[in-house]
Design an enzyme around this catalytic site. Structure first.
Site, short mmCIF file in Angstrom:
data_model
loop_
_atom_site.label_atom_id
_atom_site.label_comp_id
_atom_site.label_asym_id
_atom_site.label_seq_id
_atom_site.Cartn_x
_atom_site.Cartn_y
_atom_site.Cartn_z
N ASP A 1 1.63 6.69 5.38
CA ASP A 1 0.59 5.64 4.80
C ASP A 1 1.12 5.06 3.65
OD1 ASP A 1 -1.71 4.32 5.65
OD2 ASP A 1 -3.01 5.64 4.44
N LYS B 1 0.99 -1.20 -0.07
CA LYS B 1 0.20 -0.11 0.04
C LYS B 1 0.82 1.42 -0.04
CE LYS B 1 -3.05 2.65 2.89
NZ LYS B 1 -3.63 2.77 4.58
N ARG C 1 -7.35 -0.42 1.06
CA ARG C 1 -7.73 -1.78 0.46
C ARG C 1 -8.38 -1.76 -0.68
NH1 ARG C 1 -12.25 -1.96 5.20
NH2 ARG C 1 -10.50 -0.87 6.04
N ASP D 1 -12.20 6.93 3.59
CA ASP D 1 -10.88 6.79 4.46
C ASP D 1 -10.43 5.05 4.44
OD1 ASP D 1 -8.67 7.62 5.96
OD2 ASP D 1 -9.81 7.66 7.76
N LYS E 1 -10.30 13.07 7.88
CA LYS E 1 -9.86 12.62 8.98
C LYS E 1 -9.87 13.81 9.95
CE LYS E 1 -6.15 9.29 7.68
NZ LYS E 1 -6.73 8.10 8.35
N ASP F 1 -2.54 10.51 3.25
CA ASP F 1 -3.98 10.23 3.45
C ASP F 1 -4.59 11.10 4.38
OD1 ASP F 1 -6.06 8.86 3.44
OD2 ASP F 1 -5.54 7.30 5.21
N GLU G 1 -9.38 3.61 2.05
CA GLU G 1 -8.85 3.59 0.83
C GLU G 1 -7.85 2.84 0.46
OE1 GLU G 1 -5.56 5.20 2.73
OE2 GLU G 1 -7.56 5.47 3.02
#
Length: 507
Positions: A292, A269, A355, A351, A281, A274, A353
């Site tokens: 991230d 990933k 996956r 959020d 967030k 993010d 995201e």
């Protein structure tokens, strides 16, 4: 990077800024560890008493400094705690040596040269100490004053380390040091990437770094830009990156061995920042979100390390890179994305995201029919709540493979824990609109994410998921060989998996 050498020189005659020795925690006080005999003898065999007087106990992470004995060419002795004294005829474990060496290296910031007289029994000890020194001496200062100013102010990392008690002509020890150097250098490069501000590391910049390293080490590289992703139908990666001015990328790194048909695929990933997207967030959760992309950094480092070590295994790395931002073009909660696999996903929370980008990369990796796929991601806060800040979770569609990964992580000094994939949690991702939703039940959210990813692994392919959300970024103070900031979590586990596969020890 700290230069490492092996030496049989006597501690007393070696010119260095300091001599590092080990001290264990015994039942009745500190115990001087093997390797420090010369220093102990110079203190008339009373070194343990002196250390105890200075407050030393031998506890892990403890550092005690004292003047070197008369006749030594080094002015300082640094005694570093190894933890509990091992049982009779048992040596200190590799991780204890690795941590002690890291603590000492960090304590010697500003020194030019240090001699490490820690216990050395075999090549494994040499590798552990070397790795600990290189990881402990790490410093990220690209955005601070110049190197000359840091050296002048005594803030430069330890420049040179000599490992005493080793055998420079021993092939196994030389190989162990070379391995430690390759692993640590690439792990530190992963740390650099995680620590780099997101305004300087967007998906395009990350892809450029990966491309340059790949070319340097004979690794094939393919970069899919926005047009290529659109043509290929990578709806997950495109959907996550839709709100950013910096377009997403999918980078494929391929290390090929002519001596093996075994093939491992690593998927990382790579959300370079993010914000949460439209599902923004809350305040206090954005400040460290440059980390991230730590999963992609780990995969990148592992593939390059495999190439540097010349492992007899084929390793492919997939870096799913995007920036998750809110804007007029961003994916909205309620939108449906058609993924690279052809499945549709209802996005209930932007959020969640990671996956989505992993799903596309997992399907791309599956198309090559590797023997196994391992994905690595800072995926869920739920995993941090479950396992804390130093342990990553391991999920898999094969119990034996999951156990092998946990064992490999323990062997190289990374903390992990096997986690289940409860089938009853899958129903929570049912969607009335699409094939699946990107969210399910809140409780067990880390496991739900693993179940989502499993949907995008090709049939019959062994797969595991490493959720490194806790250990990937250290917000507290440094410990052992782990610095504040990016840690390089999972790099060593991936490299070990590649080595075990090359040796035929991983089914």
């Amino acid at each position: 990077m700290t230069a490492l050498t092996l030496s049989t020189a006597a501690a007393a005659g070696l010119r260095a800024d300091a001599i590092v020795i080990g001290v264990a925690k015994g039942a009745k006080g500190p115990v001087v560890a093997p390797g420090a005999e010369a220093v102990d003898k110079a203190y008339d065999g009373r070194l343990a008493d002196v250390l105890e007087t200075l407050g030393a106990s031998g506890a892990e992470g403890e550092v005690t400094k004292l003047p070197a004995p008369a006749g030594f060419k080094s002015p300082l002795v640094v005694a570093v705690g190894l933890g509990a004294e091992p049982a009779e005829d048992a040596g200190h474990g590799a991780e204890a040596l690795r941590r002690a060496a890291g603590v000492a290296a960090r304590a010697l910031t500003g020194a030019k040269k240090a001699a490490f007289a820690l216990p050395v029994g075999d090549a494994g000890d040499v590798g552990a100490i070397g790795e600990g020194v290189l990881l402990g001496a790490y410093s990220f200062d690209a955005y601070k004053d110049g190197a000359a100013d840091r050296a002048k102010n005594g803030k430069a990392p330890l420049a040179e380390a000599t490992l005493l008690g080793a055998k420079p002509r021993d092939k196994e020890q030389k190989a162990a040091l070379e391995r430690a150097t390759a692993v640590a250098e690439e792990l530190n490069r992963a740390r650099d990437l995680v620590n780099t501000p997101p305004n300087d590391l967007d998906p395009e910049a990350f892809a450029a770094v990966a491309t340059a390293a790949a070319k340097e080490h004979g690794v094939k590289v393919q970069v899919l830009d926005v047009k290529a992703l659109e043509k290929g139908g990578y709806g997950g990666i495109l959907g996550v990156g839709a709100g950013s001015a910096s377009g997403p990328r999918l980078v494929k790194l391929s290390y090929t061995s002519s001596r093996s048909a075994k093939h491992l695929a690593f998927v990382g990933k790579g959300i370079t920042y993010d914000s949460g997207g439209i599902s923004l967030k809350p305040a206090g959760h954005n400040e460290t979100m440059k980390c991230d992309m730590a999963g992609a950094a780990a995969v990148f480092a592992a593939v390059i390390t495999a190439a540097r070590l010349g492992l007899d295994v084929n390793v492919t790395g997939w870096l799913a890179l995007a920036e998750n931002m809110p804007s007029g073009s961003a994916t909205r909660p309620g939108d449906v994305l058609r993924m690279y696999s052809g499945k549709t996903v209802e996005v209930l929370n932007t959020d969640a995201e990671g996956r989505l980008v992993l799903a596309d990369a997992l399907w791309a990796a599956s198309a090559e029919k590797p023997d196994a796929i391992v994905d690595v991601a800072t995926l869920t806060g739920a995993m941090v709540l479950a396992l804390g800040n130093r342990t990553f979770g391991v999920m898999a569609n094969d119990d034996a493979f999951r156990a092998a990964i946990v064992d490999a992580a323990e062997e190289v000094g990374e903390e992990s824990w096997p986690m289940p994939l409860p089938e009853h949690l899958r129903k929570g991702m049912d969607s009335p609109t699409a094939d699946i939703a990107n969210m399910g039940e809140r409780m067990g959210g880390g496991l739900v994410a693993g179940l989502f990813l499993r949907e995008f692994v090709g049939e019959g392919i062994t797969w595991a998921h490493l959720d490194i959300a806790g250990p990937a970024f250290n917000e507290s103070g440094p410990f052992g060989y782990t610095p504040k900031g990016g840690t390089g979590s999972a790099v060593r586990t991936l490299v070990r998996l590649a080595e075990l596969t090359a040796a035929g020890e991983l089914g």
